[in-house]
Scaffold this motif. Sequence first.
Motif, mmCIF file in Angstrom:
data_model
loop_
_atom_site.group_PDB
_atom_site.id
_atom_site.type_symbol
_atom_site.label_atom_id
_atom_site.label_comp_id
_atom_site.label_asym_id
_atom_site.label_seq_id
_atom_site.Cartn_x
_atom_site.Cartn_y
_atom_site.Cartn_z
ATOM 1 N N ALA A 24 0.700 -1.238 -0.221
ATOM 2 C CA ALA A 24 0.103 0.500 -0.246
ATOM 3 C C ALA A 24 0.736 1.742 -0.210
ATOM 4 O O ALA A 24 0.690 2.230 -0.123
ATOM 5 N N LEU A 25 2.447 0.967 0.287
ATOM 6 C CA LEU A 25 3.241 2.370 0.492
ATOM 7 C C LEU A 25 4.025 2.376 -0.536
ATOM 8 O O LEU A 25 4.861 3.101 -0.963
ATOM 9 N N VAL A 26 4.256 1.601 -1.839
ATOM 10 C CA VAL A 26 4.654 1.194 -3.072
ATOM 11 C C VAL A 26 3.646 2.717 -3.358
ATOM 12 O O VAL A 26 2.836 2.953 -3.947
ATOM 13 N N PRO A 27 5.089 3.905 -3.819
ATOM 14 C CA PRO A 27 4.499 4.626 -4.832
ATOM 15 C C PRO A 27 4.111 4.704 -6.420
ATOM 16 O O PRO A 27 4.353 4.141 -7.002
ATOM 17 N N VAL A 28 3.116 5.105 -6.169
ATOM 18 C CA VAL A 28 2.357 5.457 -8.118
ATOM 19 C C VAL A 28 2.640 6.980 -8.981
ATOM 20 O O VAL A 28 2.610 7.336 -9.967
ATOM 21 N N ASP A 29 2.655 8.170 -7.484
ATOM 22 C CA ASP A 29 2.549 9.204 -8.747
ATOM 23 C C ASP A 29 3.821 10.075 -7.860
ATOM 24 O O ASP A 29 2.820 10.662 -6.839
ATOM 25 N N GLY A 30 4.680 10.725 -8.111
ATOM 26 C CA GLY A 30 5.617 11.237 -6.989
ATOM 27 C C GLY A 30 5.428 10.311 -5.737
ATOM 28 O O GLY A 30 5.832 9.289 -5.983
ATOM 29 N N ASP A 31 5.265 11.219 -5.076
ATOM 30 C CA ASP A 31 5.362 10.698 -3.411
ATOM 31 C C ASP A 31 4.170 10.093 -3.090
ATOM 32 O O ASP A 31 3.547 9.437 -1.940
ATOM 33 N N GLY A 109 -5.980 -2.353 -0.538
ATOM 34 C CA GLY A 109 -4.229 -1.915 -0.374
ATOM 35 C C GLY A 109 -3.978 -1.947 -1.516
ATOM 36 O O GLY A 109 -3.033 -0.983 -0.981
ATOM 37 N N ASP A 110 -4.314 -1.707 -2.475
ATOM 38 C CA ASP A 110 -2.972 -2.451 -3.777
ATOM 39 C C ASP A 110 -4.073 -2.660 -4.461
ATOM 40 O O ASP A 110 -3.494 -2.889 -5.900
ATOM 41 N N THR A 111 -5.186 -1.368 -5.272
ATOM 42 C CA THR A 111 -5.985 -0.367 -5.568
ATOM 43 C C THR A 111 -5.858 0.827 -6.149
ATOM 44 O O THR A 111 -6.491 1.499 -5.012
ATOM 45 N N VAL A 112 -5.908 1.011 -7.337
ATOM 46 C CA VAL A 112 -5.940 2.903 -7.617
ATOM 47 C C VAL A 112 -7.152 2.880 -7.821
ATOM 48 O O VAL A 112 -6.988 2.496 -9.329
ATOM 49 N N HIS A 113 -8.400 3.581 -8.246
ATOM 50 C CA HIS A 113 -9.262 4.091 -9.098
ATOM 51 C C HIS A 113 -10.211 5.174 -8.129
ATOM 52 O O HIS A 113 -9.005 5.332 -7.535
ATOM 53 N N PRO A 114 -10.075 5.745 -8.916
ATOM 54 C CA PRO A 114 -10.958 7.191 -8.546
ATOM 55 C C PRO A 114 -12.255 7.671 -7.910
ATOM 56 O O PRO A 114 -12.750 6.553 -7.591
ATOM 57 N N VAL A 115 -12.488 8.404 -7.214
ATOM 58 C CA VAL A 115 -13.104 8.869 -6.670
ATOM 59 C C VAL A 115 -15.226 8.813 -6.865
ATOM 60 O O VAL A 115 -15.541 8.353 -5.922
ATOM 61 N N VAL A 222 -14.099 3.877 -16.052
ATOM 62 C CA VAL A 222 -13.239 4.367 -15.874
ATOM 63 C C VAL A 222 -11.977 3.403 -15.896
ATOM 64 O O VAL A 222 -11.463 2.241 -15.886
ATOM 65 N N GLN A 223 -10.465 4.654 -15.398
ATOM 66 C CA GLN A 223 -9.245 3.239 -15.343
ATOM 67 C C GLN A 223 -9.280 2.642 -13.984
ATOM 68 O O GLN A 223 -8.974 4.464 -13.438
ATOM 69 N N TRP A 224 -8.635 2.797 -13.392
ATOM 70 C CA TRP A 224 -8.280 1.672 -12.157
ATOM 71 C C TRP A 224 -7.380 0.626 -12.351
ATOM 72 O O TRP A 224 -7.575 -0.572 -13.919
ATOM 73 N N VAL A 225 -6.584 0.197 -11.463
ATOM 74 C CA VAL A 225 -6.226 -1.286 -11.388
ATOM 75 C C VAL A 225 -5.689 -1.633 -10.501
ATOM 76 O O VAL A 225 -5.460 -0.657 -9.525
ATOM 77 N N GLU A 226 -5.226 -2.882 -9.848
ATOM 78 C CA GLU A 226 -5.100 -3.662 -9.155
ATOM 79 C C GLU A 226 -3.234 -4.067 -9.156
ATOM 80 O O GLU A 226 -3.326 -4.507 -10.437
ATOM 81 N N VAL A 227 -3.073 -3.337 -8.388
ATOM 82 C CA VAL A 227 -0.731 -3.393 -8.307
ATOM 83 C C VAL A 227 -0.822 -4.798 -7.471
ATOM 84 O O VAL A 227 -0.818 -4.775 -6.930
ATOM 85 N N ASP A 228 -0.483 -5.828 -8.752
ATOM 86 C CA ASP A 228 0.239 -7.348 -8.211
ATOM 87 C C ASP A 228 1.583 -7.072 -8.687
ATOM 88 O O ASP A 228 2.042 -8.015 -8.493
ATOM 89 N N GLU A 234 2.876 0.577 -13.411
ATOM 90 C CA GLU A 234 3.353 1.622 -14.479
ATOM 91 C C GLU A 234 2.483 1.861 -14.886
ATOM 92 O O GLU A 234 2.308 3.083 -15.304
ATOM 93 N N LYS A 235 0.918 0.912 -14.674
ATOM 94 C CA LYS A 235 0.019 1.087 -15.545
ATOM 95 C C LYS A 235 -1.507 2.413 -13.965
ATOM 96 O O LYS A 235 -0.925 2.989 -14.692
ATOM 97 N N ALA A 236 -0.642 1.847 -12.859
ATOM 98 C CA ALA A 236 -1.313 2.795 -12.234
ATOM 99 C C ALA A 236 -0.511 4.553 -11.779
ATOM 100 O O ALA A 236 -1.375 5.086 -11.912
ATOM 101 N N ARG A 237 1.440 4.285 -12.681
ATOM 102 C CA ARG A 237 1.813 5.363 -13.113
ATOM 103 C C ARG A 237 0.587 5.710 -13.659
ATOM 104 O O ARG A 237 1.016 7.452 -13.949
ATOM 105 N N ARG A 238 0.610 5.668 -14.919
ATOM 106 C CA ARG A 238 -0.029 6.384 -15.952
ATOM 107 C C ARG A 238 -1.185 6.851 -15.510
ATOM 108 O O ARG A 238 -1.830 7.849 -16.098
ATOM 109 N N ILE A 239 -2.779 5.627 -14.657
ATOM 110 C CA ILE A 239 -3.817 6.274 -14.453
ATOM 111 C C ILE A 239 -3.948 7.285 -13.460
ATOM 112 O O ILE A 239 -4.742 8.453 -13.455
ATOM 113 N N ALA A 240 -2.704 7.288 -12.285
ATOM 114 C CA ALA A 240 -3.361 7.976 -11.641
ATOM 115 C C ALA A 240 -2.749 9.896 -11.343
ATOM 116 O O ALA A 240 -3.177 10.906 -10.918
#
Length: 243
Positions: A24-31, A109-115, A222-228, A234-240
């Motif tokens: 859950a603490l892996v960075p996806v957009d800067g810090d 805690g491993d999913t990047v999705h919009p609000v 919507v754009q989202w990804v489970e980060v495994d 890399e996809k999470a960093r693009r969409i975040a």
Amino acid sequence: MIGMVLAAGAGRRLRPYTDTLPKALVPVDGDTTILDIALGNLAEVGLTDVVIVVGYRASAVEERKAALEERYGVSITLVHNDKAEEWNNCYSMWLAREHFSKGVLMVNGDTVHPVSVEKTLLANRGPDILLAVDDVKTLADEEMKVILDGEGHLKTITKLMDPATANGEYIGATLIEPAAADALADALKAVWERDPDLYYEDGYQELVARGGRIAVAPIGDVQWVEVDNHDDLEKARRIAKGY
């Protein structure tokens, strides 16, 4: 209602990041980390009391707790899973059972999705449990797939099905109403006691098998990804960057 984040996992496929950090603490957009996005989303929909289930490298979350509370205007309660490196997330979710009665919007805690996902769940509240489902994405073998019954409620949830038979993918966000708290806790307990390597989604299946009703809410396109793994990261960093 409160927010909840399941953040006990090790994320071994994301090494070397997870040599010292939980997934859950892996960075996806800067810090900005996956947990930052989760807390930001929960705060934006007014859920400022948040329970975080921690386990692997829990100290890294503990060290950031005060800063996260200040940044997002939330109050964080940590629930510790001492079996996080041995058992699967059904046990993690069960450990937070005392909070279910408050009403919970829980996110992985491993999913990047919009609000918009949180907003969709809150806009479609019902009497029991509501799952966020992507019915747009083309599915493959790894996804947590769902089949619905004739009334549109959950019939089957598992990775182990032919993608062609599925109605969509559960994306790792659930709204739990207080009325469902005890039944869900009992179902989760039955599952991890049977096999501690099972997922909390197996607890949902157990609940359905006992006659419980679980509804679904399509999240739209919507754009989202489970980060495994690193490709997911890399996809999470693009969409975040677009959130």
